[in-house]
Design a protein around this motif. Structure first.
Motif, PDB file in Angstrom:
ATOM      1  N   ASP A 226       0.641  66.674 -93.859  1.00 26.85           N
ATOM      2  CA  ASP A 226       0.733  66.996 -92.434  1.00 26.85           C
ATOM      3  C   ASP A 226       1.736  68.122 -92.189  1.00 26.85           C
ATOM      4  O   ASP A 226       1.544  68.958 -91.307  1.00 26.85           O
ATOM      5  CB  ASP A 226       1.122  65.758 -91.627  1.00 26.85           C
ATOM      6  CG  ASP A 226      -0.090  64.868 -91.349  1.00 26.85           C
ATOM      7  OD1 ASP A 226      -1.225  65.290 -91.677  1.00 26.85           O
ATOM      8  OD2 ASP A 226       0.096  63.759 -90.814  1.00 26.85           O
ATOM      9  N   LYS A 227       2.795  68.129 -92.959  1.00 26.95           N
ATOM     10  CA  LYS A 227       3.760  69.228 -92.809  1.00 26.95           C
ATOM     11  C   LYS A 227       3.077  70.557 -93.134  1.00 26.95           C
ATOM     12  O   LYS A 227       3.269  71.552 -92.445  1.00 26.95           O
ATOM     13  CB  LYS A 227       4.971  69.012 -93.723  1.00 26.95           C
ATOM     14  CG  LYS A 227       5.935  67.941 -93.207  1.00 26.95           C
ATOM     15  CD  LYS A 227       7.080  67.687 -94.173  1.00 26.95           C
ATOM     16  CE  LYS A 227       8.015  66.617 -93.642  1.00 26.95           C
ATOM     17  NZ  LYS A 227       8.982  66.145 -94.648  1.00 26.95           N
TER      18      LYS A 227
ATOM     19  N   LEU B  49      -1.019  66.297 -84.658  1.00 24.48           N
ATOM     20  CA  LEU B  49      -1.408  67.684 -84.898  1.00 24.48           C
ATOM     21  C   LEU B  49      -2.591  68.071 -84.014  1.00 24.48           C
ATOM     22  O   LEU B  49      -2.726  69.232 -83.633  1.00 24.48           O
ATOM     23  CB  LEU B  49      -1.729  67.881 -86.377  1.00 24.48           C
ATOM     24  CG  LEU B  49      -0.502  67.714 -87.288  1.00 24.48           C
ATOM     25  CD1 LEU B  49      -0.903  67.740 -88.753  1.00 24.48           C
ATOM     26  CD2 LEU B  49       0.526  68.808 -87.008  1.00 24.48           C
TER      27      LEU B  49
ATOM     28  N   GLU C  85       8.473  67.259 -79.967  1.00 26.83           N
ATOM     29  CA  GLU C  85       7.926  65.920 -80.140  1.00 26.83           C
ATOM     30  C   GLU C  85       8.308  65.066 -78.937  1.00 26.83           C
ATOM     31  O   GLU C  85       9.362  65.262 -78.345  1.00 26.83           O
ATOM     32  CB  GLU C  85       8.520  65.270 -81.385  1.00 26.83           C
ATOM     33  CG  GLU C  85       8.129  65.944 -82.684  1.00 26.83           C
ATOM     34  CD  GLU C  85       9.247  65.888 -83.701  1.00 26.83           C
ATOM     35  OE1 GLU C  85      10.436  65.911 -83.297  1.00 26.83           O
ATOM     36  OE2 GLU C  85       8.941  65.831 -84.901  1.00 26.83           O
TER      37      GLU C  85
ATOM     38  N   LEU D 196       0.824  71.475 -90.321  1.00 27.49           N
ATOM     39  CA  LEU D 196       1.623  71.973 -89.188  1.00 27.49           C
ATOM     40  C   LEU D 196       2.015  73.427 -89.427  1.00 27.49           C
ATOM     41  O   LEU D 196       1.920  74.288 -88.542  1.00 27.49           O
ATOM     42  CB  LEU D 196       2.866  71.086 -89.021  1.00 27.49           C
ATOM     43  CG  LEU D 196       3.886  71.496 -87.959  1.00 27.49           C
ATOM     44  CD1 LEU D 196       3.239  71.661 -86.594  1.00 27.49           C
ATOM     45  CD2 LEU D 196       5.014  70.464 -87.866  1.00 27.49           C
TER      46      LEU D 196
ATOM     47  N   LEU E  81      -1.138  68.891 -80.715  1.00 27.28           N
ATOM     48  CA  LEU E  81      -0.452  70.188 -80.812  1.00 27.28           C
ATOM     49  C   LEU E  81      -1.470  71.325 -80.765  1.00 27.28           C
ATOM     50  O   LEU E  81      -1.280  72.315 -80.058  1.00 27.28           O
ATOM     51  CB  LEU E  81       0.364  70.263 -82.108  1.00 27.28           C
ATOM     52  CG  LEU E  81       1.041  71.615 -82.353  1.00 27.28           C
ATOM     53  CD1 LEU E  81       2.083  71.922 -81.276  1.00 27.28           C
ATOM     54  CD2 LEU E  81       1.688  71.686 -83.730  1.00 27.28           C
TER      55      LEU E  81
END
Ligand SMILES: Cc1ncc(COP(=O)(O)O)c(C=O)c1O
Ligand SMILES: Cc1ncc(COP(=O)(O)O)c(C=O)c1O
Lengths: 475, 475
Positions: free
Chosen positions: A266-267, A233, A202, A270, A236
């Motif tokens: 979101d976790k 995300l 991050e 990810l 990423l």
């Protein structure tokens, strides 16, 4: 987990819903204990427990001699703007600057806004100190021999217990105890990479993990974050498409330095991204247990189906850093992690492990974290108020969801490295933003701690700091 | 250092010379205290001190009610034959075997000959335990915050003091405290190499350093040693000519597993070789302070002119391993070492550091090491006697110059990995020779510990072990 609610939990639930639906609004007085006793036909202590629960959640506040009121919600401040770091793998620099901050002697005269140190004066820590003292008196010999290389079983069992609150089902054999979270991160990085590999982080992120990337001969690719939702995300995914990234190192719950917690959705996303690009996730959860939310947010590890998540944590932020007890739930990398932990520093000392195990098992850890969470939340609101009042217009502030540090973004014309240099001769200390970038960006940002000042000290520190900043208007 | 000898030292010197020149021979009774009092015209306590000194040196022994006698010198046993490892860089294997030994639960019923654990039951350790207990009672808060990343100054100052006995002139700023010698070695390896570099090691050598080489993505080249003189400098020079070796990792004083101490002249030659090939030396001195010689042998570091020697040590062997206090004198690599130590595990806990500092400063460390040295030397002589008596003919044994481990070389037809496997169901535990090779050689060798058994237990263990070995004659 289908569990039946206890009586006090049922009452708390009703009240919570009434607050959420707006039946009671900010500042409203809530029914007296007596009223609720007769309404629900329960004991006084049950109602007290329900109110205590809501107080812990930060939803209500007790005013001496007046009763309970719906807490004032702090409006989130103007948030920092999404960072836009270079989207390519880079070597981490900044070591000399990090070293300077690490070597800075603590000056009791100063308002310490620099280090991410928890409040260590709270009375809820005393059971831990008492246990350590007792162990030293009664069983001093346990300090002498080597201990199990994976760590004391009694502690691993307790960590399994607390990990359930973040949604993890672990087994003591799945855990490796380390000398703090720093060793955990270093070991995990070395376990999942080869030299010259690329690791996504991050931006901004904790300097200790970036320096570990440097020392392991790896390259970092900094992924932008948003101070509200965390890691981008989208960015990423773009990076994953473009570069052979081996692992991603994230602090998704109560991030350092931003304070955000990524949403559960979101976790999960990810994790799915990691699955589809077949990379591993090193999840730093060091602040997770002092999230202001209750129950605390889930870890990415809790969604882990195939063991690709290496969960790292320690008791440095939730209890005290000098204890040096951390841990790894290494998933499928267990053997590699055990190997690297062994060569890294062999076994960890037994006594602190036993003391922490007892601290957890006795319930004192849960009490302590409940207590400091409230304290820190008040600290956050007060610090934000002070900054809003005294810092130049255009200042943006992150809105932490736990812990005791926040991120300040000044107008681009200000230079916090200069503020930092001048602060050495002042009564206040800060961590300049450049430490949290792989290459010295964030020169107009800084991280501030709000763990243990009184309101007066804190405001004085902020006034002094504001003056240092405003001096630059005359440069 | 031109110092004038104290009275008792002068008397000890005279007696020592008389023994060395053969005026008194083994087993001879020495003059009574009364005789010496009148001969030298000194006090009783001065003579007692002189005799005490010689006793500590192992030159004489006190027999209750009879007086002092010249000690029996142990003849060195048939020594192991110089090892002949492959002279090329190799990957270290053996981790699964090392792990198995590390995970072995301590079984109090067993005669533990396996682990390199010191004697921790001696009363001379109690000042340390008392200090730790006192610190925990009186200053528990010191356990909570982070400490200086280089370690507590009070401890670094004391380490400077003890290092003078090995001929080193250090400064507290030249030291970095670590979590034991294992972390010291790992950090130093990473500080002086890049991935894929070649590091020379003694063969046999300590498995922890070889596994650290593996984990740092390095290759090892094993240099033969001779159980009397240590590392073969000729073989090292040949290897240096042939391969781009980056560093050499050695334990030249009281080697693990052999027990030899290289002579001062050889240490100097080794240093000069390192100079002429411009490589660095990682010197592991973990057993140095429990050398049987008095004064203890000098370190290679004591000859270091240009900072290429990184001296590593810890209190794990001389005091107790669970304390986890080690250190590095990193010479010219100080900045790199500080960086890697920080990322490796951040700071070390303060309390054990303060306790060790006090243990040294009060003189208790010197008293403790003097005491255990004698104990271990007796242990060595007894273990060698037992092995000579019970093991098959053809057995060769190293003759340690300090510490509490020795190396046994059986006839080639025996397999110690098999002995090790069978010993799990027996009352004795051993470390098979294969652990001390990068690739599982030394299958007819083993390392045995003699730190804390009674003579009876030790002999029983050796008899059991001898039976396990001799069973192989029937296979
Ligand atoms: C996000 C994060 N991870 C890891 C660490 C290192 O923690 P420990 O002191 O347990 O080694 C810190 C400490 O500042 C941190 O903020
Ligand atoms: C030669 C040698 N070096 C280093 C170590 C590791 O020591 P510590 O326990 O201090 O990490 C050992 C322990 O067995 C050893 O024998």
């Amino acid at each position: 987990m289908a569990t039946t609610l206890k009586l006090y939990e049922q009452i708390a639930k009703v009240l919570r819903e009434n607050i959420h639906t707006g039946l009671f609004v900010e500042g409203d007085k809530l029914p007296s204990i007596r009223q609720l006793v007769s309404e629900f036909e329960v004991s006084i202590s049950t109602v007290q427990q329900a109110y205590h629960q809501l107080e812990m959640e930060g939803l209500i506040e007790a005013r001496p001699k007046s009763g309970y009121f719906v807490a004032h919600k702090m409006d989130s401040p103007d948030l920092p703007i999404t960072s836009r770091p270079a989207q390519r793998p880079i070597e981490v620099s900044q070591w000399q600057d990090v070293l300077e901050v690490l070597l800075a002697k603590e000056d009791k005269q100063k308002v310490q806004l620099q280090h991410a140190m928890p409040n260590m004066k709270v009375s809820s820590l005393s059971p831990l100190l008492k246990k350590m003292s007792w162990l030293m008196r009664q069983q001093a010999e346990i300090s002498l021999p080597y201990c199990d290389i994976k760590g004391t079983l009694a502690l691993r069992e307790q960590i399994v217990e607390i990990a359930t609150y973040s949604g993890c089902v672990l087994h003591p054999d799945d855990l490796v105890i380390t000398s703090g979270c720093q060793e955990a991160l270093s070991v995990c990085l070395r376990a999942v990479t080869e030299p010259a590999d690329i690791v996504a982080v991050e931006s901004p992120s904790f300097y200790g993990s970036m320096q570990a990337i440097k020392a392991a001969n790896l390259k970092a690719i900094e992924i932008p974050t948003n101070s509200e939702n965390g890691l981008s995300l989208e960015a990423l995914e773009l990076a994953l498409e473009q570069w052979p990234i081996k692992a991603i190192l994230v602090t998704p719950t109560v991030n350092n330095p931003m304070g955000f917690s990524m949403s559960e959705a979101d976790k999960k996303r990810l994790y799915q991204l990691a699955q589809s690009y077949d990379i591993s996730i090193i999840e730093d959860d060091i602040y997770g247990d002092i999230s202001y939310q209750s129950p605390r947010p889930k870890t990415i590890k809790s969604f882990d189906e195939d063991g690709r998540v290496l969960l790292c944590s320690s008791f440095s932020k939730s209890v005290a850093p000098g204890i040096r007890v951390g841990w790894i739930a290494p998933g499928r990398y267990r053997d590699k992690v055990t190997h690297i932990k062994y060569v890294s520093s062999s076994m960890c000392p037994t006594l602190p492990q036993l003391a922490i195990a007892d601290f957890i098992q006795s319930g004192a850890y849960a009490r302590h974290t409940r207590k400091v969470r409230l304290l820190y939340k008040q600290g956050r609101d007060h610090l934000i108020q002070c900054i809003k009042q005294h810092f130049p217009i255009g200042t943006r502030i992150s809105f932490p969801q736990g812990g005791y540090i926040l991120w300040v973004e000044l107008d681009k014309r200000y230079d916090t490295v200069k503020v930092y240099a001048q602060s050495k001769k002042s009564t206040v200390s800060i961590a300049p933003g450049t430490l949290f970038s792989a290459t010295g960006k964030f020169r107009h940002c800084m991280r501030l701690n709000f763990s243990e000042k009184t309101a007066l000290e804190r405001e004085q520190g902020i006034i002094e700091l504001a003056n240092l900043i405003k001096q630059q208007d005359n440069d």
